[in-house]
Design an enzyme around this catalytic site. Sequence first.
Site, short mmCIF file in Angstrom:
data_model
loop_
_atom_site.label_atom_id
_atom_site.label_comp_id
_atom_site.label_asym_id
_atom_site.label_seq_id
_atom_site.Cartn_x
_atom_site.Cartn_y
_atom_site.Cartn_z
N TYR A 1 0.84 -1.19 0.00
CA TYR A 1 0.00 0.00 0.00
C TYR A 1 0.88 1.25 0.00
O TYR A 1 0.55 2.24 -0.65
CB TYR A 1 -0.93 0.00 1.22
N ASN B 1 -12.89 -1.25 -4.64
CA ASN B 1 -12.78 -1.65 -6.04
C ASN B 1 -13.94 -2.58 -6.42
O ASN B 1 -14.06 -3.67 -5.87
CB ASN B 1 -11.44 -2.37 -6.25
N CYS C 1 -6.79 -5.58 -7.33
CA CYS C 1 -6.56 -5.09 -5.97
C CYS C 1 -5.95 -6.17 -5.08
O CYS C 1 -5.33 -5.86 -4.06
CB CYS C 1 -7.84 -4.54 -5.37
N HIS C 2 -6.09 -7.44 -5.47
CA HIS C 2 -5.51 -8.53 -4.69
C HIS C 2 -3.98 -8.51 -4.71
O HIS C 2 -3.35 -9.15 -3.87
CB HIS C 2 -6.03 -9.89 -5.19
N GLU D 1 -1.57 -16.76 -9.59
CA GLU D 1 -0.72 -15.92 -10.43
C GLU D 1 0.77 -16.13 -10.16
O GLU D 1 1.61 -15.53 -10.83
CB GLU D 1 -1.06 -14.45 -10.23
#
Length: 159
Positions: A92, A115, A123-124, A150
């Site tokens: 962040y 979001n 946003c993850h 991912e």
Amino acid sequence: METAYIKSPLGITRLEGDEKGLSSIRVMDEFHDQLLTQTVPKVLEDVVSQLSDYFDGTRKGFQLKLNPQGTDFQKKVWTALQDIPYGKTISYLELSKTLGNVKAIRAVAAANGKNPLWIVIPCHRVVGSDGSLTGYAGGLSRKKWLLAHESPSQQQTLF
């Protein structure tokens, strides 16, 4: 506004959008399978296809017309989120620096949490400064799943 309910590895997923673009993706905590969409509205067909490819592991980015609703600041944060590469995370604090105001970290975190386009606006991929999996509107188990999905270093089989 058109709506579709599809199955995903994260649960039943509700999609909303129209000719202006995709406006919402939500994973439902409770849902009855009989309400799944039988025929996907034309304006959401490409969304369903690209999400399917993402979950199959053959897509790393999205080319969709987006129309999320939010404040100008939230939209600025959501645009910055789209620059985080697949398989990478940032904190962040790093995101706040990217946006030019390190003191806005709480506002950035709040915008991240609002979001409306999970997965497509990633946003993850935002974590705590220590790498911890801090808050996620969809729940930390879903955030953990998305980051593992991912991850470039997926566990390989030995045989």
